[in-house]
Design an enzyme around this catalytic site. Sequence first.
Site, short mmCIF file in Angstrom:
data_model
loop_
_atom_site.label_atom_id
_atom_site.label_comp_id
_atom_site.label_asym_id
_atom_site.label_seq_id
_atom_site.Cartn_x
_atom_site.Cartn_y
_atom_site.Cartn_z
N MET A 254 0.84 -1.20 0.00
CA MET A 254 0.00 0.00 0.00
C MET A 254 0.87 1.25 0.00
O MET A 254 0.40 2.34 0.32
CB MET A 254 -0.93 0.00 1.22
CG MET A 254 -1.92 -1.16 1.18
SD MET A 254 -3.43 -0.82 2.10
CE MET A 254 -2.76 -0.51 3.71
N GLY A 255 2.16 1.10 -0.32
CA GLY A 255 3.04 2.25 -0.32
C GLY A 255 3.49 2.61 1.09
O GLY A 255 3.35 1.80 2.01
N ALA A 256 4.04 3.84 1.26
CA ALA A 256 4.66 4.26 2.54
C ALA A 256 5.69 3.19 2.92
O ALA A 256 5.71 2.68 4.04
CB ALA A 256 3.62 4.45 3.63
N LEU A 257 6.54 2.90 1.98
CA LEU A 257 7.41 1.71 2.10
C LEU A 257 8.58 1.94 3.06
O LEU A 257 9.08 3.04 3.21
CB LEU A 257 7.94 1.33 0.71
CG LEU A 257 6.85 1.10 -0.35
CD1 LEU A 257 7.48 0.66 -1.67
CD2 LEU A 257 5.82 0.07 0.11
N GLN B 33 5.74 -11.52 7.07
CA GLN B 33 5.28 -12.35 8.20
C GLN B 33 4.80 -11.48 9.36
O GLN B 33 4.20 -11.98 10.29
CB GLN B 33 6.41 -13.28 8.66
CG GLN B 33 6.60 -14.43 7.70
CD GLN B 33 7.83 -15.27 8.00
OE1 GLN B 33 8.57 -15.00 8.94
NE2 GLN B 33 8.07 -16.29 7.19
N HIS C 147 9.38 -3.69 3.48
CA HIS C 147 8.95 -3.85 2.08
C HIS C 147 10.15 -4.11 1.18
O HIS C 147 10.06 -4.89 0.22
CB HIS C 147 8.22 -2.60 1.59
CG HIS C 147 6.95 -2.31 2.32
ND1 HIS C 147 6.84 -1.32 3.25
CD2 HIS C 147 5.73 -2.90 2.24
CE1 HIS C 147 5.61 -1.29 3.72
NE2 HIS C 147 4.91 -2.24 3.13
N GLU D 171 9.52 -3.24 11.92
CA GLU D 171 9.28 -2.15 10.96
C GLU D 171 7.80 -2.11 10.60
O GLU D 171 7.17 -3.15 10.35
CB GLU D 171 10.09 -2.39 9.68
CG GLU D 171 11.58 -2.20 9.84
CD GLU D 171 12.01 -0.73 9.82
OE1 GLU D 171 11.16 0.15 9.56
OE2 GLU D 171 13.20 -0.47 10.09
N GLN E 34 -10.21 -2.10 2.89
CA GLN E 34 -9.69 -2.73 4.11
C GLN E 34 -9.58 -1.74 5.27
O GLN E 34 -9.03 -2.09 6.30
CB GLN E 34 -8.36 -3.43 3.84
CG GLN E 34 -7.19 -2.55 3.51
CD GLN E 34 -5.99 -3.36 3.05
OE1 GLN E 34 -5.93 -3.84 1.91
NE2 GLN E 34 -5.02 -3.56 3.93
N SER F 64 4.75 0.89 8.78
CA SER F 64 4.46 2.26 8.31
C SER F 64 3.91 3.09 9.47
O SER F 64 4.02 4.32 9.47
CB SER F 64 3.43 2.22 7.19
OG SER F 64 3.79 1.27 6.24
#
Length: 297
Positions: free
Chosen positions: A37-40, A161, A44, A197, A68, A199
């Site tokens: 969904m980006g904001a990597l 995961q 990611h 990690e 979602q 976002s």
Amino acid sequence: MNTPGVARTAAELQDTIARLLAGTGKERPALGLVPTMGALHHGHAALARAARAENDVVVASIFVNPLQFDDPADLARYPRTLEADLALLGEAGVDAVFAPDVEEMYPGGEPLIRVSSGELGTRYEGASRPGHFDGVLTVVSKLLHIAQPPVPAGYRAYFGQKDAQQLVLIRRMVQDLNWPVQVRGVPIVRGADGLAESSRNAFLAPGEREAALALAGTLADLRDRAAAGRPLDLPAARARLAAAEGVQLDYLDVVDPATLAAVPAGPGEPLAANALALVAARVGAVRLIDNMELIPA
Ligand code: PAF
């Protein structure tokens, strides 16, 4: 580093994938898909690198999926950072990116038909976010179909995961509905202090990151107990975490990694088989999740 080309429509992506696969000159090339969904962040990048290592062509998607999000405010404040995301994906060796708008993914509004995540989708994360996993499975099913390679080719899709329940549900969807794609789970990436990690970490106020470390600390303690053959004493672990400064505990559970069914983890019983410890808590205004594999002595 090459910045990957961006396809805005499903048709453009399909043309790009066909061209890239043909360009490999292989009879049966392999395609890796990394849905995001980006904001990597580094997590990611690990997904993209895992895909790069196993496939001839790697495509990532960036789509903030309204289906979602149960809270419109949460959807509105989700960070959109396309330029930085493209740079990170290019660095990790991604060949092309699919970045559709909402109209491209859901022409005519919300879809009539959705994928149901069943009873498992109502537990843990699903309990506080009704409909969340139906939204995830619906968009993942669309992405898997849109990126499906047109020629005889290997096809793998990569998920972190860290979202353990999401990963189990996606595996079950692919297995239950016989889709020709291999689902790969990629290990959690942690900061030097142990925080997983996410976002959402960007929303932690100063000082809250320290409070959030109690989550990984609790999981690591359960992992160490399991490895030493000591009872997990889950009720005591829950009580300690619930009392931790700045942490509002939602759940801490020990479950079967494949089904997420609870496994015995009381004060008197050492763990009998590999399990997963799952945690979710609010730290300030930020809801965080984390998990760790428990391997008995
Ligand atoms: O994990 C995510 O980022 C999202 O849930 C996914 C799998 C890209 C679906 O929108």
